[in-house]
Design a protein around this motif. Structure first.
Motif, PDB file in Angstrom:
ATOM      1  N   PHE A   1       0.855  -1.181   0.000  1.00 45.04           N
ATOM      2  CA  PHE A   1       0.000   0.000   0.000  1.00 45.04           C
ATOM      3  C   PHE A   1       0.894   1.235   0.000  1.00 45.04           C
ATOM      4  N   ASP A   2       0.340   2.343  -0.471  1.00 45.80           N
ATOM      5  CA  ASP A   2       1.096   3.587  -0.525  1.00 45.80           C
ATOM      6  C   ASP A   2       1.311   4.126   0.885  1.00 45.80           C
ATOM      7  N   PHE A   3       2.511   4.640   1.109  1.00 43.04           N
ATOM      8  CA  PHE A   3       2.820   5.255   2.391  1.00 43.04           C
ATOM      9  C   PHE A   3       3.879   6.310   2.152  1.00 43.04           C
ATOM     10  N   ASP A   4       4.002   7.251   3.087  1.00 47.93           N
ATOM     11  CA  ASP A   4       4.951   8.348   2.926  1.00 47.93           C
ATOM     12  C   ASP A   4       6.402   7.905   3.047  1.00 47.93           C
ATOM     13  N   LEU A   5       6.630   6.709   3.594  1.00 47.13           N
ATOM     14  CA  LEU A   5       7.990   6.186   3.766  1.00 47.13           C
ATOM     15  C   LEU A   5       8.109   4.824   3.106  1.00 47.13           C
ATOM     16  N   PRO A   6       9.328   4.424   2.765  1.00 48.97           N
ATOM     17  CA  PRO A   6       9.525   3.047   2.273  1.00 48.97           C
ATOM     18  C   PRO A   6       9.100   2.064   3.349  1.00 48.97           C
ATOM     19  N   ARG A   7       8.502   0.946   2.939  1.00 52.70           N
ATOM     20  CA  ARG A   7       8.048  -0.049   3.908  1.00 52.70           C
ATOM     21  C   ARG A   7       8.209  -1.435   3.302  1.00 52.70           C
TER      22      ARG A   7
END
Length: 478
Positions: free
Chosen positions: A298-304
């Motif tokens: 899923f999209d997130f503000d940080l790499p995951r």
């Protein structure tokens, strides 16, 4: 005949030219809508590096306007300053002329340089202005006060704390340890030791670390049982059980006698959940885990890093191990905080986010993130039953150290075996997930302590209690 040939060639030429025109328009449209920002935001874009000498890079602030990153202008060069030093290293990242940019500094590079064209006619404004051009500012969802408390609670222990608002998905605090000082002078002086350190201080454990879940995964197993009609399963817990030749034991091999799902969750019976898994089946258990987002991107503000689980072809023993949070199951602290938030929010997991608004130097909001549903992982009825079980865990079970005076807290403890766990020298991970107040949740948390050799109820639950109680006091009038 010749005229027909000429007309045919003209027609083919026109068609070919039309196709080229469509391709050109499509490419330009893609570049304008998405590609431009990707290229302009690239930390290694030489034009952008040169532009930084002429632009005052935007600041990054918390939800209450506490400065987390700023640019100090000088005659020699602009210096990126992180006044909180280590506290936000695994969120904001660093900005170095030698080592580039990471995390929010990289993700929002174009916005911080004011190159996103969020303001109408902004380019012309800057061309006409004689003042130093200023980038846009980022206002985060984080609370500096809560972030500080979470970091203090971790102390010198390695691990992570994630706290979010289950109603919106706003990240309220997110800490990973060990950490580092991202200011350029410190970063460049200590770079070699940072990258060679076996404790991986550059790793954002909250988002990119993957760990066995241990008993916090029993929330997923319980959800699968309830939604496959196995919520009424009973067994006689003698402290151990053998499944396909492998023995599964409770902590200290403690026998619980006749036991059902609610009590099994309260006391965290491995025997019960291992046997229950055989009733549920691998397919249903894995499907419910995926409903909660495990294995999904899923999209997130940080790499995951995506969480992992075995496949539906797993054998009986692996199924039993997975049901109690072991086996091939690996999860991140962020993922488990989201799972807890999903129970708190009636079965709906909201899209997590860190950047609330992008603002110009005058404080005008140019872009704002709105709450958005990500997954509906259980029904509201199932979520309510899970909530009551998790309340029981904290009120009378393994999670009593997560209690907050005057507040009903829901939670689940976990103790996860890992590659360092041995009978003589336990290095199990300690986990706790939960939310409060149970009847109207305003905060959900996940706490992971690496290689503690202590149960989650003893080591991780008090950390969660302090973080949750702090936020509830801060928002008491809301």
């Amino acid at each position: 005949m010749k005229m027909d040939t000429v007309n045919s060639r003209i027609l083919h030429s026109l068609v070919f030219a039309g196709i080229l025109f469509v391709v050109l328009i499509t490419s330009l449209t893609w570049f304008e809508l998405r590609g431009k920002n990707d290229i302009m935001g690239n930390a290694y874009n030489k034009r952008m590096i040169a532009a930084e000498e002429e632009i005052l890079r935007g600041s990054i602030i918390d939800r209450g306007s506490e400065i987390l990153a700023e640019t100090i202008a000088s005659e020699a060069s602009n210096i990126r300053n992180y006044p909180q030093k280590r506290l936000y290293a695994h969120i904001i990242g660093y900005h170095s002329s030698i080592y580039g940019k990471t995390l929010l500094e990289a993700k929002y590079n174009s916005e911080l340089l004011g190159k996103s064209n969020l303001e109408f006619l902004s380019v012309f404004k800057k061309m006409l202005s004689k003042d130093v051009a200023q980038g846009y500012n980022l206002r985060l969802t984080l609370s500096h006060t809560l972030q500080t408390v979470a970091r203090e609670q971790l102390g010198d222990r390695h691990g992570a704390v994630v706290a979010l608002d289950p109603r919106t998905g706003e990240i309220l605090a997110m800490v990973s340890t060990p950490d580092f000082n991202p200011n350029a002078s410190s970063l460049e002086e200590n770079w070699k030791s940072l990258i060679e350190n076996e404790n991986s201080p550059l790793l954002p454990r909250a988002t990119m670390g993957l760990y066995p879940a241990g008993s916090i995964f029993k929330v997923v197993t319980a959800a699968a049982a309830l939604e496959t009609g196995n919520g009424d399963y009973m067994t006689n817990d003698q402290g151990t059980t053998v499944i396909d030749g492998m023995t599964f034991s409770n902590a200290g091999q403690k026998a619980r006698g006749d036991i059902g799902l609610h009590q099994a969750m309260t006391v965290s019976s491995n025997v019960y959940f291992a046997e229950l898994s055989q009733k549920i089946g691998a397919g249903a258990l894995i499907a419910k885990a995926k409903d909660a987002g495990i294995t999904k991107s899923f999209d997130f503000d940080l790499p995951r890093t995506d969480s992992r689980i075995g496949d539906s072809g797993m054998g009986k023993t692996e199924l039993a191990a997975t049901a109690i949070g072991q086996g091939k199951l690996l999860v991140s602290p962020l993922q488990m905080a989201m799972l807890a938030a999903g129970v708190a929010n009636g079965g709906e997991i909201m899209q997590p986010y860190l950047v609330k608004t992008v603002e110009n130097a005058g404080g005008e909001v140019l872009r704002e993130t709105d709450p958005e549903s990500l997954y509906k992982w259980v029904t509201p009825e199932t979520a309510e039953l899970l909530k009551e079980m998790m309340v029981s865990v904290v009120e009378e079970g393994t999670g009593t150290k997560a209690q907050i005076s005057g507040v009903r807290v829901a939670g689940k403890t976990g103790t996860a075996q890992n590659e360092k766990s041995t009978e003589s020298d336990s290095k199990d991970h300690a986990w706790f997930i939960g939310f409060a107040p149970a009847e109207a949740p305003r905060i959900a948390v996940a706490v992971l302590l690496e290689y503690r050799g202590e149960g989650g109820g003893r080591a991780a639950a008090p950390v969660a209690a302090k973080v949750m109680s702090t936020w509830l006091k801060m928002t008491a009038t809301n």
